[in-house]
Motif scaffolding. Structure first.
Motif, PDB file in Angstrom:
ATOM      1  N   ALA A  48       0.827  -1.252   0.065  1.00 32.85           N
ATOM      2  CA  ALA A  48      -0.046  -0.044   0.153  1.00 32.85           C
ATOM      3  C   ALA A  48       0.910   1.426  -0.011  1.00 32.85           C
ATOM      4  O   ALA A  48       1.933   1.461   0.548  1.00 32.85           O
ATOM      5  CB  ALA A  48      -0.844  -0.035   1.014  1.00 32.85           C
ATOM      6  N   PRO A  49       0.626   2.344  -0.757  1.00 31.20           N
ATOM      7  CA  PRO A  49       1.467   3.334  -0.788  1.00 31.20           C
ATOM      8  C   PRO A  49       1.287   4.381   0.416  1.00 31.20           C
ATOM      9  O   PRO A  49       0.236   4.196   1.036  1.00 31.20           O
ATOM     10  CB  PRO A  49       0.687   4.000  -2.069  1.00 31.20           C
ATOM     11  CG  PRO A  49      -0.514   3.711  -2.111  1.00 31.20           C
ATOM     12  CD  PRO A  49      -0.561   2.259  -1.840  1.00 31.20           C
ATOM     13  N   SER A  50       2.223   5.071   0.539  1.00 32.83           N
ATOM     14  CA  SER A  50       2.071   6.048   1.817  1.00 32.83           C
ATOM     15  C   SER A  50       1.318   7.383   1.501  1.00 32.83           C
ATOM     16  O   SER A  50       0.893   7.491   0.182  1.00 32.83           O
ATOM     17  CB  SER A  50       3.577   6.577   2.177  1.00 32.83           C
ATOM     18  OG  SER A  50       4.307   6.910   1.287  1.00 32.83           O
ATOM     19  N   ALA A  51       1.116   8.268   2.305  1.00 37.76           N
ATOM     20  CA  ALA A  51       0.498   9.363   2.163  1.00 37.76           C
ATOM     21  C   ALA A  51       1.117  10.422   1.061  1.00 37.76           C
ATOM     22  O   ALA A  51       2.254  10.389   1.044  1.00 37.76           O
ATOM     23  CB  ALA A  51       0.172  10.126   3.354  1.00 37.76           C
ATOM     24  N   PRO A  52       0.330  10.787  -0.157  1.00 35.12           N
ATOM     25  CA  PRO A  52       0.836  11.696  -0.897  1.00 35.12           C
ATOM     26  C   PRO A  52       1.281  12.870  -0.254  1.00 35.12           C
ATOM     27  O   PRO A  52       0.656  13.644   0.283  1.00 35.12           O
ATOM     28  CB  PRO A  52      -0.329  11.813  -2.090  1.00 35.12           C
ATOM     29  CG  PRO A  52      -1.722  11.616  -1.124  1.00 35.12           C
ATOM     30  CD  PRO A  52      -1.109  10.471  -0.055  1.00 35.12           C
ATOM     31  N   ALA A  53       2.478  13.478  -0.543  1.00 37.87           N
ATOM     32  CA  ALA A  53       3.057  14.682   0.077  1.00 37.87           C
ATOM     33  C   ALA A  53       2.411  15.728  -0.413  1.00 37.87           C
ATOM     34  O   ALA A  53       2.281  16.716   0.549  1.00 37.87           O
ATOM     35  CB  ALA A  53       4.470  14.634  -0.409  1.00 37.87           C
ATOM     36  N   GLY A  54       1.800  15.758  -1.802  1.00 37.59           N
ATOM     37  CA  GLY A  54       0.989  17.224  -2.114  1.00 37.59           C
ATOM     38  C   GLY A  54      -0.093  17.140  -1.401  1.00 37.59           C
ATOM     39  O   GLY A  54      -1.150  18.056  -1.605  1.00 37.59           O
ATOM     40  N   ILE A 198      -6.237   4.721  -5.620  1.00 31.36           N
ATOM     41  CA  ILE A 198      -6.429   6.285  -5.527  1.00 31.36           C
ATOM     42  C   ILE A 198      -5.314   6.844  -4.701  1.00 31.36           C
ATOM     43  O   ILE A 198      -4.729   8.023  -5.144  1.00 31.36           O
ATOM     44  CB  ILE A 198      -7.614   6.494  -4.819  1.00 31.36           C
ATOM     45  CG1 ILE A 198      -9.033   5.938  -5.671  1.00 31.36           C
ATOM     46  CG2 ILE A 198      -7.982   8.098  -4.473  1.00 31.36           C
ATOM     47  CD1 ILE A 198     -10.464   6.044  -5.045  1.00 31.36           C
ATOM     48  N   LEU A 199      -4.882   6.324  -3.624  1.00 33.57           N
ATOM     49  CA  LEU A 199      -3.751   6.918  -2.843  1.00 33.57           C
ATOM     50  C   LEU A 199      -2.307   6.966  -3.917  1.00 33.57           C
ATOM     51  O   LEU A 199      -1.681   8.072  -3.755  1.00 33.57           O
ATOM     52  CB  LEU A 199      -3.407   5.986  -1.846  1.00 33.57           C
ATOM     53  CG  LEU A 199      -4.099   6.227  -0.434  1.00 33.57           C
ATOM     54  CD1 LEU A 199      -3.789   5.282   0.491  1.00 33.57           C
ATOM     55  CD2 LEU A 199      -3.572   7.584   0.186  1.00 33.57           C
ATOM     56  N   ALA A 200      -2.152   6.017  -4.827  1.00 31.54           N
ATOM     57  CA  ALA A 200      -0.944   6.089  -5.411  1.00 31.54           C
ATOM     58  C   ALA A 200      -1.089   7.388  -6.562  1.00 31.54           C
ATOM     59  O   ALA A 200      -0.247   7.909  -6.981  1.00 31.54           O
ATOM     60  CB  ALA A 200      -0.677   4.574  -6.256  1.00 31.54           C
ATOM     61  N   TRP A 201      -2.507   7.393  -7.030  1.00 27.85           N
ATOM     62  CA  TRP A 201      -2.705   8.288  -7.937  1.00 27.85           C
ATOM     63  C   TRP A 201      -2.519   9.715  -7.446  1.00 27.85           C
ATOM     64  O   TRP A 201      -2.069  10.680  -7.991  1.00 27.85           O
ATOM     65  CB  TRP A 201      -4.157   8.316  -8.617  1.00 27.85           C
ATOM     66  CG  TRP A 201      -4.530   9.399  -9.455  1.00 27.85           C
ATOM     67  CD1 TRP A 201      -4.132   9.625 -10.325  1.00 27.85           C
ATOM     68  CD2 TRP A 201      -5.866  10.297  -9.012  1.00 27.85           C
ATOM     69  NE1 TRP A 201      -5.036  10.926 -10.873  1.00 27.85           N
ATOM     70  CE2 TRP A 201      -5.906  11.133 -10.048  1.00 27.85           C
ATOM     71  CE3 TRP A 201      -6.871  10.100  -7.951  1.00 27.85           C
ATOM     72  CZ2 TRP A 201      -6.985  12.001 -10.019  1.00 27.85           C
ATOM     73  CZ3 TRP A 201      -7.837  11.199  -7.957  1.00 27.85           C
ATOM     74  CH2 TRP A 201      -8.045  11.851  -8.901  1.00 27.85           C
ATOM     75  N   LEU A 202      -3.274   9.956  -6.169  1.00 29.38           N
ATOM     76  CA  LEU A 202      -2.905  11.213  -5.245  1.00 29.38           C
ATOM     77  C   LEU A 202      -1.570  11.725  -5.357  1.00 29.38           C
ATOM     78  O   LEU A 202      -1.190  12.952  -5.469  1.00 29.38           O
ATOM     79  CB  LEU A 202      -3.595  11.252  -4.187  1.00 29.38           C
ATOM     80  CG  LEU A 202      -5.114  11.037  -4.061  1.00 29.38           C
ATOM     81  CD1 LEU A 202      -5.653  10.829  -2.684  1.00 29.38           C
ATOM     82  CD2 LEU A 202      -5.727  12.425  -4.680  1.00 29.38           C
ATOM     83  N   ALA A 203      -0.752  10.782  -5.024  1.00 31.08           N
ATOM     84  CA  ALA A 203       0.801  10.985  -4.880  1.00 31.08           C
ATOM     85  C   ALA A 203       1.557  11.320  -6.210  1.00 31.08           C
ATOM     86  O   ALA A 203       2.605  11.894  -6.144  1.00 31.08           O
ATOM     87  CB  ALA A 203       1.736   9.698  -4.581  1.00 31.08           C
ATOM     88  N   THR A 204       0.807  11.302  -7.452  1.00 37.61           N
ATOM     89  CA  THR A 204       1.421  11.758  -8.863  1.00 37.61           C
ATOM     90  C   THR A 204       0.978  13.226  -9.104  1.00 37.61           C
ATOM     91  O   THR A 204       1.350  14.041 -10.041  1.00 37.61           O
ATOM     92  CB  THR A 204       0.954  10.801  -9.924  1.00 37.61           C
ATOM     93  OG1 THR A 204      -0.241  11.078  -9.929  1.00 37.61           O
ATOM     94  CG2 THR A 204       1.451   9.323  -9.596  1.00 37.61           C
ATOM     95  N   LEU A 205      -0.119  13.779  -8.290  1.00 38.16           N
ATOM     96  CA  LEU A 205      -0.660  15.027  -8.673  1.00 38.16           C
ATOM     97  C   LEU A 205       0.241  16.139  -8.344  1.00 38.16           C
ATOM     98  O   LEU A 205       0.963  15.918  -7.065  1.00 38.16           O
ATOM     99  CB  LEU A 205      -2.078  15.047  -8.116  1.00 38.16           C
ATOM    100  CG  LEU A 205      -2.943  14.136  -8.511  1.00 38.16           C
ATOM    101  CD1 LEU A 205      -4.447  14.541  -8.018  1.00 38.16           C
ATOM    102  CD2 LEU A 205      -2.878  14.058 -10.106  1.00 38.16           C
ATOM    103  N   PRO A 206       0.347  17.078  -8.720  1.00 39.80           N
ATOM    104  CA  PRO A 206       1.162  18.336  -8.357  1.00 39.80           C
ATOM    105  C   PRO A 206       0.531  18.909  -6.871  1.00 39.80           C
ATOM    106  O   PRO A 206      -0.449  19.200  -6.658  1.00 39.80           O
ATOM    107  CB  PRO A 206       1.081  19.522  -9.255  1.00 39.80           C
ATOM    108  CG  PRO A 206      -0.112  19.017 -10.204  1.00 39.80           C
ATOM    109  CD  PRO A 206      -0.428  17.564  -9.868  1.00 39.80           C
ATOM    110  N   ALA A 207       1.793  19.331  -6.297  1.00 37.82           N
ATOM    111  CA  ALA A 207       1.132  20.106  -4.848  1.00 37.82           C
ATOM    112  C   ALA A 207       1.052  21.520  -5.053  1.00 37.82           C
ATOM    113  O   ALA A 207       1.092  22.005  -6.093  1.00 37.82           O
ATOM    114  CB  ALA A 207       2.580  19.783  -3.994  1.00 37.82           C
ATOM    115  N   PRO A 208      -0.123  21.907  -4.177  1.00 38.61           N
ATOM    116  CA  PRO A 208      -0.312  23.353  -4.327  1.00 38.61           C
ATOM    117  C   PRO A 208       0.829  24.276  -4.273  1.00 38.61           C
ATOM    118  O   PRO A 208       1.630  24.016  -3.388  1.00 38.61           O
ATOM    119  CB  PRO A 208      -1.495  23.456  -3.212  1.00 38.61           C
ATOM    120  CG  PRO A 208      -1.207  22.416  -2.378  1.00 38.61           C
ATOM    121  CD  PRO A 208      -0.633  21.142  -3.060  1.00 38.61           C
TER     122      PRO A 208
END
Length: 220
Positions: A48-54, A198-208
């Protein structure tokens, strides 16, 4: 001379006969209704992926979907007979609506992954919003002895009322048995797998961008 039983004895005999008849009716009820949910949350999968930093914090809206998922009936499809017909189980149902179960499970899995999950009432300016819309949530029978769970949904992330990204997630998991309990286990496992996706996908999105969390576009 003909002898008749006393009236009191006749009444007692009739009463006992009626009681026996009613007792027989009471014990001849059909199968009882069985309710299911996704079971305990349990530990996340090893991969399982960890929390997305962004996305340290995320507003997760309740899952939406078709009307058939907004009641407690449990449906299945006979893909080998009539794939266009959704059939309800007679004596099996969900303990809550599938939309409620999905909402609860996704929020729990995201929080377990390290995301600070907020409700829509806790939303503040600039906090990203995750919206999930289910297209398919079903147990499909490929034959009389084989079934699988299928889930398909669209996930959309908004920030400051602007769409950041959108993706469709589809998962199919074989059931361990071709019946309602097997379908429940497969649907619960598939839901957890989609949550990891979904967690893995969120990790690929740009941070604000700092300082521009809620700044609107300037008027032209």
């Amino acid at each position: 001379m003909t002898h008749f039983p006393p009236l009191r004895a006749l009444s007692l005999t009739t009463a006992l006969a009626c009681a026996a008849l009613l007792g027989g009716c009471a014990t001849s009820k059909g199968p009882t209704q069985t309710s299911y949910d996704f079971g305990p949350l349990g530990a996340p999968a090893a991969q399982a992926p960890s929390a997305p930093a962004g996305f340290p914090a995320l507003v997760v809206a309740d899952v939406t979907g078709p009307a058939t998922l907004d009641n407690q009936r449990m449906f299945y499809r006979l893909m080998y007979a009539d794939a266009q017909q959704s059939r309800p189980y007679a004596y099996n149902q969900w303990g809550a609506t599938p939309l409620q179960l999905l909402s609860q499970r996704f929020k729990a899995r995201l929080a377990q992954g390290g995301v600070k999950v907020l409700s829509t009432t806790d939303a503040s300016g600039g906090v990203p919003i995750l919206r999930l819309e289910v297209d398919e949530f079903a147990q499909n029978f490929d034959s009389a002895t084989q079934s699988s769970a299928a889930i398909s949904l669209r996930a959309s992330v908004f920030r400051s009322h602007r769409l950041v990204d959108q993706r469709t997630f589809t998962r199919t998991t074989p059931a361990t048995s071709a019946d309602a309990p097997g379908g429940v286990r497969a649907l619960a496992g598939t839901t957890d797998a989609v949550a990891a996706d979904i967690l893995a996908w969120l990790a690929t999105l740009p941070a604000p961008m700092p300082g521009k969390l809620s700044a609107p576009m300037p008027a032209q």
